[in-house]
Design a protein around this motif. Structure first.
Motif: not given
Length: 299
Positions: A253-255, A276-280, A268-271, A295-297
């Motif tokens: 839903l967030a994506l 991964s971060n959200l699931l953790v 795709e890599e950032r997604k 800083g930068s994304l």
């Protein structure tokens, strides 16, 4: 097997016997009084005893024979009547009743009864030892069968109830881990099955089982701790599965919302990193420490 016995109102029969006795007494007194009016005394002539005296003796015999037919029946009670060993019927109307004389009358209660079986140690369908007990509610509906089909209907119901509970415990597992499989913890289904089996077992004795329910159910002490750990592990796994399912939905839903509103464009890599971060964060069992990237994304 039960049938109604011949009966009359006890008070009517008693009044009839007393009226008959009074009439015979009056006739006898008049006869004997008339026999003594010629100057003689009653008893001087053996013929003075006559028919009135025989009638008095006959009435006394009839009275005591008829009195053996009187009986008192309480509410929700019946009397099973036997004449010289032969079953002649049952009387269930409450009150003072008169049945055939020279009969034996056995009391059978029609009240609703209940009792709890002892705690039985049985292996369930999975082979695990469990302790189980049940309460059975029943009443007598056929007094003839209850009195003559079995020696003691109360003991018969108790033994058959224990047998039915043992059979029920061996037919189902304590706890079912398969969807659609009935376990001993499914109260309504198990109670219905136990009641149906007991009705079939006790119908021979003229008993109707109104209800049967499990009142005690637990693992045997020797495996209780191990099964508790197993149950806790199963609950943890189920909870984790539910959490993961919800977390995946929230990440998706967030994506979708980010892409729909054009907030940020992610490759795709950032997604994958974001997922991964959200699931953790969502699936972790401990609080997470957020790291703010100033800083930068892509730094």
């Amino acid at each position: 097997m039960e049938r109604r016995a011949f009966r009359l109102n006890g008070f009517a029969v008693l009044v009839g016997l007393l009226v008959l006795g009074g009439a015979i007494a009056v006739i006898a007194v008049n006869h004997w009084s008339g026999g003594g009016m010629d100057g003689g005394s009653f008893g001087d002539d053996p013929g003075d005893f006559g028919l009135p005296g025989l009638a008095v003796i006959a009435w006394i015999v009839v009275f005591f024979v008829a009195a053996s037919g009187f009986t008192v029946i309480n509410p929700n009670e019946a009397k099973v009547v036997q004449f010289l060993g032969r079953y002649v019927g049952s009387v269930s109307e409450a009150g003072f009743q008169w049945v055939l004389p020279l009969t034996t009358k056995q009391r059978v209660s029609r009240r609703v009864r209940n009792f709890e079986t002892a705690k039985l140690k049985v292996n369930d369908a999975d082979g695990n030892p469990v302790e189980i007990a049940a309460v059975v509610v029943y009443k007598v509906v056929d007094t003839g069968r209850a009195a003559f089909a079995v020696d003691d209907y109360e003991e018969y119901v108790a033994i058959q109830s224990e047998a039915a509970v043992r059979h029920l415990a061996t037919s189902h597992p304590y706890d079912s881990h398969v969807e659609g499989r009935t376990s001993l913890r499914d109260g309504a289904e198990v109670a219905e099955e136990l009641t149906a089996e007991l009705r079939e077992r006790t119908g021979l004795a003229g008993i109707e089982v109104l209800e049967a329910r499990i009142t005690h159910l637990a693992y045997a002490p020797e495996i209780a701790q191990a099964m508790l750990v197993r149950q806790q592990a199963a609950q943890v796994v189920a909870a984790r599965a539910h959490i993961v399912e919800g977390a995946v939905g929230m990440v998706g839903l967030a994506l979708d919302r980010l892409a729909a509103q054009g907030v940020v464009e992610l490759d795709e890599e950032r997604k994958a990193q974001m997922v991964s971060n959200l699931l953790v964060v969502l699936c972790g069992d401990r609080a997470t420490q957020p790291v703010v990237n100033a800083g930068s994304l892509y730094a």
